[in-house]
Design a protein around this motif. Sequence first.
Motif, PDB file in Angstrom:
ATOM      1  N   LEU A  18       0.819  -1.222   0.014  1.00  0.00           N
ATOM      2  CA  LEU A  18      -0.163   0.020  -0.021  1.00  0.00           C
ATOM      3  C   LEU A  18       0.716   1.205   0.172  1.00  0.00           C
ATOM      4  O   LEU A  18       0.288   2.360  -0.367  1.00  0.00           O
ATOM      5  N   TRP A  19       2.169   1.150   0.434  1.00  0.00           N
ATOM      6  CA  TRP A  19       2.723   2.349   0.640  1.00  0.00           C
ATOM      7  C   TRP A  19       2.783   3.333  -0.691  1.00  0.00           C
ATOM      8  O   TRP A  19       2.702   4.471  -0.253  1.00  0.00           O
ATOM      9  N   PRO A  20       3.205   2.841  -1.895  1.00  0.00           N
ATOM     10  CA  PRO A  20       3.267   3.950  -3.019  1.00  0.00           C
ATOM     11  C   PRO A  20       1.817   4.748  -3.073  1.00  0.00           C
ATOM     12  O   PRO A  20       2.005   5.991  -3.273  1.00  0.00           O
ATOM     13  N   ALA A  21       0.651   4.052  -2.809  1.00  0.00           N
ATOM     14  CA  ALA A  21      -0.329   4.843  -2.972  1.00  0.00           C
ATOM     15  C   ALA A  21      -0.652   5.741  -1.856  1.00  0.00           C
ATOM     16  O   ALA A  21      -1.024   6.866  -1.815  1.00  0.00           O
ATOM     17  N   ALA A  32      -0.474  10.282  -1.877  1.00  0.00           N
ATOM     18  CA  ALA A  32      -1.881  10.802  -1.351  1.00  0.00           C
ATOM     19  C   ALA A  32      -1.260  11.882  -0.320  1.00  0.00           C
ATOM     20  O   ALA A  32      -1.954  12.622   0.447  1.00  0.00           O
ATOM     21  N   ASN A  33       0.061  11.850  -0.094  1.00  0.00           N
ATOM     22  CA  ASN A  33       0.796  12.484   0.993  1.00  0.00           C
ATOM     23  C   ASN A  33       0.219  12.323   2.285  1.00  0.00           C
ATOM     24  O   ASN A  33      -0.002  13.481   3.114  1.00  0.00           O
ATOM     25  N   VAL A  34      -0.006  11.191   2.671  1.00  0.00           N
ATOM     26  CA  VAL A  34      -0.532  10.963   4.170  1.00  0.00           C
ATOM     27  C   VAL A  34       0.793  11.085   5.242  1.00  0.00           C
ATOM     28  O   VAL A  34       1.936  10.699   4.703  1.00  0.00           O
ATOM     29  N   LEU A  82      -3.146  -6.418   8.933  1.00  0.00           N
ATOM     30  CA  LEU A  82      -2.822  -5.513   8.015  1.00  0.00           C
ATOM     31  C   LEU A  82      -1.818  -4.209   8.516  1.00  0.00           C
ATOM     32  O   LEU A  82      -1.251  -3.637   7.509  1.00  0.00           O
ATOM     33  N   ALA A  83      -2.076  -3.790   9.484  1.00  0.00           N
ATOM     34  CA  ALA A  83      -1.322  -2.787   9.999  1.00  0.00           C
ATOM     35  C   ALA A  83       0.250  -3.015  10.094  1.00  0.00           C
ATOM     36  O   ALA A  83       1.153  -2.330   9.726  1.00  0.00           O
ATOM     37  N   CYS A  84       0.465  -4.365  10.323  1.00  0.00           N
ATOM     38  CA  CYS A  84       2.225  -4.854  10.261  1.00  0.00           C
ATOM     39  C   CYS A  84       2.745  -4.660   8.751  1.00  0.00           C
ATOM     40  O   CYS A  84       3.917  -4.376   8.588  1.00  0.00           O
ATOM     41  N   GLY A  85       1.586  -4.995   7.750  1.00  0.00           N
ATOM     42  CA  GLY A  85       2.162  -4.720   6.558  1.00  0.00           C
ATOM     43  C   GLY A  85       2.292  -3.471   5.973  1.00  0.00           C
ATOM     44  O   GLY A  85       3.336  -2.944   5.423  1.00  0.00           O
ATOM     45  N   VAL A  86       1.516  -2.370   6.524  1.00  0.00           N
ATOM     46  CA  VAL A  86       1.451  -1.100   6.275  1.00  0.00           C
ATOM     47  C   VAL A  86       2.748  -0.334   6.792  1.00  0.00           C
ATOM     48  O   VAL A  86       3.500   0.155   6.164  1.00  0.00           O
ATOM     49  N   LEU A  87       3.064  -0.930   8.170  1.00  0.00           N
ATOM     50  CA  LEU A  87       4.282  -0.503   8.705  1.00  0.00           C
ATOM     51  C   LEU A  87       5.569  -0.849   7.956  1.00  0.00           C
ATOM     52  O   LEU A  87       6.455  -0.108   7.603  1.00  0.00           O
TER      53      LEU A  87
END
Length: 335
Positions: free
Chosen positions: A232-235, A239-241, A251-256
């Motif tokens: 998910l990181w590129p998206a 989006a400048n989050v 899911l959060a572990c994946g995002v991290l």
Amino acid sequence: MEKQTITIYDVAREAAVSMATVSRVVNGNPNVKPATRKKVLEVIDRLDYRPNAVARGLASKKTTTVGVIIPDVTNVYFSSLARGIDDVAAMYKYNIILANSDGNEQKEIQMLNTLLAKQVDGIIFMGNNLTDELRTQFARSKTPIVLAGSVDPKEEVESVHIDYVAAVEEAVNDLVNHGNKRIAFISGPLDEPINGEYRLKGYKNVLKSNGIEFDEELVFETDSSYRSGEVLWPALSSANVTAAFVGDDELACGVLNGAKDAGVKVPEEFEVVTSNNSKLTEIVRPQLSSITQPLYDIGAVSMRLLTKMMNNEEEEGAQKTVELPYGFIKRASTK
């Protein structure tokens, strides 16, 4: 060699007592003389007699079996709930049949019907979405049903969970207080009420009360797998989050990890808050800040509620929804 089935008749004959006496001993009825009880137990032991639960169920109209429908047995959130269910079931001498539905609606219906065909006395359902078809099946079955960790927006079915709206408000508020204005909302399918109705509402409430405009582009709907979060990181980056609230720990572990693989500093450049405080939150680095839920207790209270329903012990006008307390624990993934 064919396995010979020892029946209650064999035990009665060997112990020279009536079948009713054997039945009383087996069911722990106190109205048996100690000497007789001892004699019967010795025969049961010698013959290796095991009461036939199915036959017993037919006689008593109860199978002392509970069906548990779980969307993903490998997800730590659901397995933690299942432990609470199992412990209370054991305490009240209920057996459990666990059915894994893969979160698939058709499979959930199929599992439900399989369990009902096995004459279970009650069902604990951990699916994330109560479809109209499921509601129809629930109503038709006349079998007591409790939702564990799931929400029924219509409040027709008994359920045990936390106040998801308030919990998310607390978590997102923390991110806003750190100066974040572009906060991503990342969750599993939004047609699941927990995500689309409750968590999203909490997220929007905080933005509104802080004068931050809600931006549809900062809502990321995915499944709850680690891999989905990782890619998910590129998206998120485009989006400048600067922060994210995530609806599931895996899911959060994946995002991290996706952010860290891209060389992003957590929490200095990007903050992450997750939802279930399962053991995964402490396994990753940095450890994840999280809403805390009494996962084991949600399972345990669901099972206790079900035992009351199965034994018609429910108080008149009892609430359909049991809300357990939540908390918020700050770790190293937020400032």
